[in-house]
Design an enzyme around this catalytic site. Structure first.
Site, mmCIF file in Angstrom:
data_model
loop_
_atom_site.group_PDB
_atom_site.id
_atom_site.type_symbol
_atom_site.label_atom_id
_atom_site.label_comp_id
_atom_site.label_asym_id
_atom_site.label_seq_id
_atom_site.Cartn_x
_atom_site.Cartn_y
_atom_site.Cartn_z
ATOM 1 N N HIS A 180 -7.926 -5.003 -1.649
ATOM 2 C CA HIS A 180 -6.737 -4.276 -1.204
ATOM 3 C C HIS A 180 -5.834 -5.102 -0.296
ATOM 4 O O HIS A 180 -4.614 -4.939 -0.314
ATOM 5 C CB HIS A 180 -7.173 -3.004 -0.472
ATOM 6 C CG HIS A 180 -6.046 -2.090 -0.103
ATOM 7 N ND1 HIS A 180 -5.262 -1.456 -1.038
ATOM 8 C CD2 HIS A 180 -5.553 -1.716 1.112
ATOM 9 C CE1 HIS A 180 -4.342 -0.717 -0.433
ATOM 10 N NE2 HIS A 180 -4.499 -0.863 0.881
ATOM 11 N N ASP A 193 -9.463 -3.265 -6.053
ATOM 12 C CA ASP A 193 -8.882 -2.621 -4.877
ATOM 13 C C ASP A 193 -9.692 -1.380 -4.517
ATOM 14 O O ASP A 193 -9.685 -0.390 -5.243
ATOM 15 C CB ASP A 193 -7.429 -2.240 -5.178
ATOM 16 C CG ASP A 193 -6.670 -1.757 -3.954
ATOM 17 O OD1 ASP A 193 -7.315 -1.407 -2.951
ATOM 18 O OD2 ASP A 193 -5.430 -1.741 -4.016
ATOM 19 N N SER A 229 0.839 -1.188 0.000
ATOM 20 C CA SER A 229 0.000 0.000 0.000
ATOM 21 C C SER A 229 0.886 1.255 0.000
ATOM 22 O O SER A 229 1.749 1.394 -0.866
ATOM 23 C CB SER A 229 -0.962 -0.037 1.191
ATOM 24 O OG SER A 229 -1.995 0.900 1.042
#
Length: 402
Positions: A350, A315, A203
């Site tokens: 995600h 995501d 991330s």
């Protein structure tokens, strides 16, 4: 007499296990259950002609997951509201087995690091006299240190440094104006204890991994999982998400100057979801349809080694596939002389960074005064996480010479 066979019964968290139930009658149904106290899953099977249920070969008739999936009971664990306890595999009428899933594998040593301004934890296999490659492991927008990721990676033959950079004692409180020179010090520290150096992040940590690699030529490999080839806005102080996103500041600085960044867009849909207390897909704060300002693109072509980009097609955390594709385009345009690849898992969400075989049923997760949507299909997210971890380990070995 029927019994449960588990191999191995004690193993690192990232290692799959084989589960069999033997000694049943042909055609007999058996319900296999997995419990960790706070989570539970189950699957109903029919024994084959030999009276065997083999989770590596048989699909359940019913239960928490579908299809042949050796680790299906693990990723499909659902919250029970109870307290966390031991990991217990049981079969009604047969018995149970207590499994040990190790966050720090046997033979891996741990050392807290609090020196020269660095805050982190070093992990290494027990000394065998050789020089092992090193890997810096970066957390994302949650801050803190990803010790489990680093410990498990170390068991694959690396000296790993789980590095904090905000949100801990001795570090900035928020993801704002973090000096890249801090990571240069971390590289120097690890270089004294390891060979070739790689950087891994997920991330916002994936964005940072690419940025560190592009800044420091000592880095020989970068893995960015659901990351970004674009520098994005900082996450400032505030009691709620709107306040944090409205704080206009850079995430990173170099030589005292803030790096240009892609700002958040707080549109009507995002604001409405926050106000109405609905799950928030933070991807709504990132606009990439018309491209991004060139000065916010990370010059990934400067990375002196291989680059592995991993992203998800569903995501909701942010548009990792689009943001990572910016890096891929630059690598192609500059004919990057080292291996590079962008792997996209179309149905994953995600939460695919880090070690596999953990629950993938939480499609939402807590944020500052909100609940975030992670997106994706749980089964696809679980399988993507397992494959991404495998690719990460293999890539680091190939690029760093483990």
């Amino acid at each position: 007499m029927a019994e449960i066979l588990v191999n191995p019964q004690t193993a690192p968290l990232d290692q799959p296990v084989d589960v069999l139930v033997v000694g049943l009658k042909a055609g007999q149904t058996a319900t296999v259950q997995l419990s960790t106290g706070d989570r539970a899953s189950h699957a109903v099977f029919e024994a084959d002609d030999r009276g065997v249920v083999d989770l590596t070969r048989h699909a359940p008739l019913d239960g928490s997951y579908r299809g042949v999936d050796p680790m299906g009971l693990f990723w499909s664990l659902e919250r029970t509201g109870g307290k966390a306890g031991p990991t217990v595999l049981s079969v009604e009428g047969v018995g149970d087995r207590v499994l040990e899933r190790l966050a720090v594998p046997e033979g891996v040593e741990r050392l807290e690091v609090r020196e020269n301004g660095l805050v982190g934890t070093l992990f290494a296999p027990e000394d065998d006299g050789g020089v092992l490659p090193g890997v810096i492991v970066l957390s994302g927008s949650e801050g803190g240190i990803h010790e489990t990721d680093a410990a498990l990676l170390a068991a694959h033959g690396f000296v790993t440094f789980a590095l904090g950079y905000f949100g801990m004692k001795g570090l900035p409180e928020n993801l704002v104006d973090i000096p890249l020179e801090y990571f240069g010090k971390a590289i120097d520290y690890l270089s004294e204890r390891a060979g070739e150096i790689g950087v891994v992040g997920g991330s916002r940590g994936g964005e940072l991994a690419l940025l560190v690699g592009a800044t420091y030529p000592q880095v020989s490999a970068v893995v960015s999982v659901v990351g970004s080839g674009v520098v994005t806005q900082g996450i400032g102080p505030g009691a709620n998400l709107l306040q944090k996103l409205s704080y206009e500041a850079a995430s990173w600085t170099l030589k005292g100057e803030p790096l240009p960044y892609l700002p958040y867009e707080i549109g009507g849909e995002l604001r409405a979801r926050i106000v109405n207390d609905e799950p928030v897909p933070l991807r709504l704060a990132f606009s990439t349809e018309d491209g991004v300002p060139e000065d916010t693109e990370i010059p990934v072509e400067r990375i002196a080694g291989g680059v592995l980009l991993i992203s998800s097609g569903q995501d909701d955390g942010w548009p990792s596939a689009d943001l990572s594709e910016v890096a891929m385009r630059r690598l192609k345009d500059h004919e990057h002389p080292f291996p590079y690849e962008h792997v996209v898992y179309p149905e994953a969400g995600h939460l695919i960074a880090g070690p596999p075989h953990r629950p993938a049923t939480d499609v939402t997760y807590p944020g500052p005064g909100v609940t975030f949507s992670g997106g994706g299909v749980p089964r696809a997210t679980a399988h993507a996480q397992a494959n991404a971890w495998k690719r990460t380990v293999e890539f680091l070995r190939e690029q760093l010479g483990s």
